[in-house]
Motif scaffolding. Structure first.
Motif, mmCIF file in Angstrom:
data_model
loop_
_atom_site.group_PDB
_atom_site.id
_atom_site.type_symbol
_atom_site.label_atom_id
_atom_site.label_comp_id
_atom_site.label_asym_id
_atom_site.label_seq_id
_atom_site.Cartn_x
_atom_site.Cartn_y
_atom_site.Cartn_z
ATOM 1 N N ALA A 206 3.746 -14.749 -4.570
ATOM 2 C CA ALA A 206 5.180 -14.504 -4.763
ATOM 3 C C ALA A 206 5.706 -13.545 -3.686
ATOM 4 O O ALA A 206 6.779 -13.765 -3.114
ATOM 5 N N LEU A 207 4.932 -12.495 -3.430
ATOM 6 C CA LEU A 207 5.347 -11.529 -2.403
ATOM 7 C C LEU A 207 5.352 -12.186 -1.023
ATOM 8 O O LEU A 207 6.272 -12.002 -0.232
ATOM 9 N N ARG A 208 4.303 -12.973 -0.752
ATOM 10 C CA ARG A 208 4.174 -13.683 0.519
ATOM 11 C C ARG A 208 5.405 -14.565 0.773
ATOM 12 O O ARG A 208 5.984 -14.560 1.847
ATOM 13 N N ARG A 209 5.822 -15.303 -0.274
ATOM 14 C CA ARG A 209 6.998 -16.172 -0.137
ATOM 15 C C ARG A 209 8.248 -15.358 0.192
ATOM 16 O O ARG A 209 9.067 -15.768 1.012
ATOM 17 N N MET A 210 8.393 -14.207 -0.469
ATOM 18 C CA MET A 210 9.546 -13.343 -0.213
ATOM 19 C C MET A 210 9.567 -12.874 1.230
ATOM 20 O O MET A 210 10.597 -12.918 1.903
ATOM 21 N N VAL A 211 8.409 -12.422 1.698
ATOM 22 C CA VAL A 211 8.320 -11.903 3.067
ATOM 23 C C VAL A 211 8.596 -13.018 4.071
ATOM 24 O O VAL A 211 9.340 -12.826 5.040
ATOM 25 N N ASP A 212 8.031 -14.221 3.814
ATOM 26 C CA ASP A 212 8.223 -15.345 4.735
ATOM 27 C C ASP A 212 9.677 -15.792 4.765
ATOM 28 O O ASP A 212 10.223 -16.094 5.835
ATOM 29 N N ALA A 213 10.299 -15.840 3.597
ATOM 30 C CA ALA A 213 11.698 -16.274 3.517
ATOM 31 C C ALA A 213 12.579 -15.339 4.326
ATOM 32 O O ALA A 213 13.467 -15.765 5.059
ATOM 33 N N ARG A 214 12.289 -14.060 4.223
ATOM 34 C CA ARG A 214 13.073 -13.069 4.954
ATOM 35 C C ARG A 214 12.850 -13.216 6.463
ATOM 36 O O ARG A 214 13.781 -13.115 7.257
ATOM 37 N N ARG A 215 11.601 -13.474 6.829
ATOM 38 C CA ARG A 215 11.276 -13.572 8.249
ATOM 39 C C ARG A 215 11.998 -14.755 8.905
ATOM 40 O O ARG A 215 12.295 -14.740 10.093
ATOM 41 N N ARG A 216 12.253 -15.796 8.107
ATOM 42 C CA ARG A 216 12.959 -16.949 8.656
ATOM 43 C C ARG A 216 14.425 -16.630 8.914
ATOM 44 O O ARG A 216 15.062 -17.243 9.753
ATOM 45 N N VAL A 217 14.969 -15.674 8.145
ATOM 46 C CA VAL A 217 16.394 -15.367 8.243
ATOM 47 C C VAL A 217 16.665 -14.233 9.231
ATOM 48 O O VAL A 217 17.568 -14.293 10.049
ATOM 49 N N VAL A 218 15.874 -13.177 9.110
ATOM 50 C CA VAL A 218 16.108 -11.994 9.945
ATOM 51 C C VAL A 218 15.174 -12.019 11.149
ATOM 52 O O VAL A 218 13.960 -11.927 11.010
ATOM 53 N N VAL A 219 15.758 -12.162 12.326
ATOM 54 C CA VAL A 219 14.964 -12.219 13.548
ATOM 55 C C VAL A 219 14.511 -10.798 13.924
ATOM 56 O O VAL A 219 15.241 -9.835 13.734
ATOM 57 N N ASP A 220 13.308 -10.684 14.450
ATOM 58 C CA ASP A 220 12.808 -9.416 14.965
ATOM 59 C C ASP A 220 12.708 -8.324 13.903
ATOM 60 O O ASP A 220 12.790 -7.146 14.199
ATOM 61 N N ALA A 221 12.593 -8.743 12.639
ATOM 62 C CA ALA A 221 12.453 -7.734 11.586
ATOM 63 C C ALA A 221 10.973 -7.416 11.396
ATOM 64 O O ALA A 221 10.103 -8.194 11.779
ATOM 65 N N TRP A 222 10.720 -6.283 10.795
ATOM 66 C CA TRP A 222 9.358 -5.928 10.399
ATOM 67 C C TRP A 222 8.986 -6.783 9.200
ATOM 68 O O TRP A 222 9.738 -6.874 8.237
ATOM 69 N N ALA A 223 7.841 -7.437 9.244
ATOM 70 C CA ALA A 223 7.373 -8.211 8.098
ATOM 71 C C ALA A 223 6.409 -7.332 7.306
ATOM 72 O O ALA A 223 5.306 -7.047 7.770
ATOM 73 N N PRO A 224 6.809 -6.877 6.118
ATOM 74 C CA PRO A 224 5.950 -5.957 5.363
ATOM 75 C C PRO A 224 4.604 -6.585 5.021
ATOM 76 O O PRO A 224 4.565 -7.671 4.443
ATOM 77 N N PRO A 225 3.506 -5.936 5.412
ATOM 78 C CA PRO A 225 2.203 -6.436 4.987
ATOM 79 C C PRO A 225 2.017 -6.224 3.486
ATOM 80 O O PRO A 225 2.676 -5.372 2.889
ATOM 81 N N ILE A 226 1.168 -7.026 2.881
ATOM 82 C CA ILE A 226 0.873 -6.887 1.455
ATOM 83 C C ILE A 226 -0.574 -6.428 1.328
ATOM 84 O O ILE A 226 -1.495 -7.141 1.741
ATOM 85 N N VAL A 227 -0.761 -5.224 0.801
ATOM 86 C CA VAL A 227 -2.105 -4.660 0.693
ATOM 87 C C VAL A 227 -2.538 -4.670 -0.766
ATOM 88 O O VAL A 227 -1.803 -4.190 -1.641
ATOM 89 N N ARG A 228 -3.689 -5.241 -1.025
ATOM 90 C CA ARG A 228 -4.196 -5.304 -2.408
ATOM 91 C C ARG A 228 -5.102 -4.109 -2.667
ATOM 92 O O ARG A 228 -6.019 -3.849 -1.889
ATOM 93 N N THR A 229 -4.811 -3.377 -3.747
ATOM 94 C CA THR A 229 -5.584 -2.163 -4.031
ATOM 95 C C THR A 229 -6.008 -2.072 -5.492
ATOM 96 O O THR A 229 -5.417 -2.702 -6.375
ATOM 97 N N VAL A 230 -7.038 -1.297 -5.710
ATOM 98 C CA VAL A 230 -7.389 -0.817 -7.046
ATOM 99 C C VAL A 230 -7.409 0.701 -6.920
ATOM 100 O O VAL A 230 -8.435 1.293 -6.588
ATOM 101 N N ALA A 231 -6.240 1.302 -7.123
ATOM 102 C CA ALA A 231 -6.110 2.743 -6.876
ATOM 103 C C ALA A 231 -7.079 3.530 -7.741
ATOM 104 O O ALA A 231 -7.685 4.506 -7.297
ATOM 105 N N ALA A 232 -7.241 3.090 -8.979
ATOM 106 C CA ALA A 232 -8.112 3.799 -9.914
ATOM 107 C C ALA A 232 -9.565 3.786 -9.437
ATOM 108 O O ALA A 232 -10.356 4.643 -9.827
ATOM 109 N N GLY A 233 -9.932 2.848 -8.587
ATOM 110 C CA GLY A 233 -11.304 2.783 -8.089
ATOM 111 C C GLY A 233 -11.408 3.067 -6.599
ATOM 112 O O GLY A 233 -12.487 2.999 -6.018
#
Ligand SMILES: Nc1nc2c(ncn2[C@@H]2O[C@H](COP(=O)(O)OP(=O)(O)OP(=O)(O)O)[C@@H](O)[C@H]2O)c(=O)[nH]1
Ligand SMILES: [Mg+2]
Length: 319
Positions: A206-233
Motif C-alpha cells: 500500500a505504501l509502495r503504491r502511494m510512493v509510486d503514484a506520487r512519483r508519477r505526478v511530481v517530477v524530481d521529488a524525493w521518493a520516501p523509502p519504506i523501511v521495515r522495522t521491529v523497534a521492540a527487537g
C-alpha cells in the motif's frame, strides 16, 4: 539581559547544564516574555540535525526513538522532545529488551524531555521549534521530535524538522488510507514498524503504491523509502539510519536543506513580528491612541483610512 529579567542562564544552557536546559524548556513551554528574553539571549547559529518521528498512537514511535538514540550516539549527542506522549519515556518496561531507559538516563550526551501539546496549533509548533532551538544552543548534534497522530497538528510540527519519519504498522491500513495526501506531504521516510506481526507485506504494498503514484505526478521529488522495522527487537534500525542519511544527503544537494530551513525561518520570523504587533495593539498606549483617532473620525476631522495609515506609520517608526 539582566538576571532578574531572565531566570535561566543562557550561558549554562550553552554549556549543556542539564538543569538549565530543563528550565529553559519549561520557560519555552510557558511562553511569554520570559521565554522570548531567554531565546533572544541564546547563542546564535545552529548545527543540530532535526528528525521528526510521527505516526498513529502506539505505532512504536518512542521505542523507535530509543533505538535511534542508541544508533545515533556513535555519531554525536542526541536530544529528544516528545510532544504529549501517552506512554511517557520512563521505566524500562516500555522500551523492550534492547535499549532501556537506564542505558541513556545517565548519559550526559543524551537528553529526553516531554512537552505538553496544549494551546493552538501555531502555538505548539512554535513551542517545539523554540524547544529545538534551546537544544541546538546546548550543542546537541541530533534533535529528535516525537509527535503522535496523522493529522493537521503533525503537519505543523513537521515544519521544525529536517527529516520526518512517518511510523505505521501492519494494522494502520485505515489511517494510512484516510490521511494519504497528508502523509505523502510530510513523509521523508516511511517506517513500517511491528513487522513481526502479520500482514506487513500488504501494508508495504500500500505504501509502495502511494510512493509510486506520487512519483508519477511530481517530477524530481524525493521518493520516501519504506523501511521495515521491529523497534521492540532492534531490527531494521541500521537500515533506518541509512535511510535518514540518504534523505539528508539528498537535502544537502542543490541547496535543498538551506532552502527548507530558510522557509521555516521566514515563517517563524514573520509570525514573531506579527505577534509583537498584535501585542502592541492590545497595549494601553495603543488603546489611548485608537480612542483619540476615533474621536477625530467622529468629529469628521479625519477619515478612518487616513487614521489607520497614520497609526501604522507611527507604529513602524515612520511618523
Ligand atoms: N510487536 C511489536 N511491538 C512493538 C514494536 N515496537 C513497539 N512495540 C510495542 O508497542 C507499544 C507502543 O510502543 P510505543 O513506543 O510506546 O509507541 P508510541 O508510538 O510511542 O505510542 P504513543 O506515544 O503512545 O503514541 C509498546 O508496548 C511497545 O513495546 C514492534 O516492533 N513489535
Ligand atoms: Mg510515544
Amino acid at each position: 539581559v539582566t538576571a532578574e529579567a531572565c531566570t535561566v542562564d543562557p550561558a549554562a544552557v550553552a554549556a549543556r547544564d542539564r538543569r538549565a536546559i530543563a528550565r529553559a524548556l519549561s520557560a519555552v513551554e510557558r511562553g511569554g516574555a520570559a521565554a522570548a528574553t531567554l531565546l533572544a539571549a541564546l547563542p546564535a547559529g545552529r548545527r543540530a540535525y532535526r528528525i521528526g518521528v510521527t505516526g498513529p498512537p502506539g505505532a512504536g514511535k518512542s521505542t523507535l526513538t530509543m533505538q535511534l538514540i542508541a544508533a545515533l550516539r556513535g555519531r554525536g549527542s542526541v536530544a529528544v522532545i516528545a510532544v504529549d506522549p501517552s506512554s511517557p519515556f520512563s521505566g524500562g518496561a516500555l522500551l523492550g529488551d534492547r535499549v532501556r531507559m537506564n542505558d541513556v538516563a545517565d548519559d550526559p550526551e543524551v537528553f529526553i524531555r516531554s512537552m505538553a501539546s496544549r494551546g493552538a496549533l501555531g502555538g505548539l509548533s512554535a513551542a517545539v521549534a523554540d524547544g529545538a532551538d534551546v537544544l541546538d544552543a546546548a550543542g546537541f548534534d541530533w534533535v529528535i521530535v516525537e509527535t503522535v497522530g496523522v493529522g493537521q497538528s503533525e503537519l505543523e510540527v513537521v515544519r521544525v524538522t529536517d527529516t520526518t519519519l512517518v511510523v505505521v504498522t501492519p494494522e494502520s491500513g485505515d489511517e494510512v488510507q484516510t490521511a494519504k495526501a497528508g502523509l505523502m506531504e510530510i513523509a521523508d521516510v516511511f517506517v513500517l514498524n511491528k513487522d513481526d506481526r502479520p500482514d506487513g507485506n500488504a501494508m508495504w504494498n500500500a505504501l509502495r503504491r502511494m510512493v509510486d503514484a506520487r512519483r508519477r505526478v511530481v517530477v524530481d521529488a524525493w521518493a520516501p523509502p519504506i523501511v521495515r522495522t521491529v523497534a521492540a527487537g532492534g531490527r531494521g534500525i541500521d537500515a533506518l539510519v541509512g535511510a535518514i542519511g540518504g534523505h539528508r544527503a539528498w537535502l544537502g544537494e542543490a541547496g535543498r536543506l538551506a532552502e527548507r530551513r530558510r522557509a521555516r525561518g521566514r515563517e517563524r520570523l514573520s509570525n514573531l513580528v506579527a505577534a509583537r504587533f498584535a501585542a502592541q495593539l492590545a497595549s494601553g498606549a495603543w488603546h489611548a491612541r485608537l480612542e483619540s483617532a476615533l474621536d477625530a473620525i467622529e468629529d469628521g476631522r479625519e477619515t478612518l483610512h487616513a487614521a489607520a495609515e497614520a497609526l501604522y506609520a507611527n507604529a513602524v517608526g515612520r511618523a
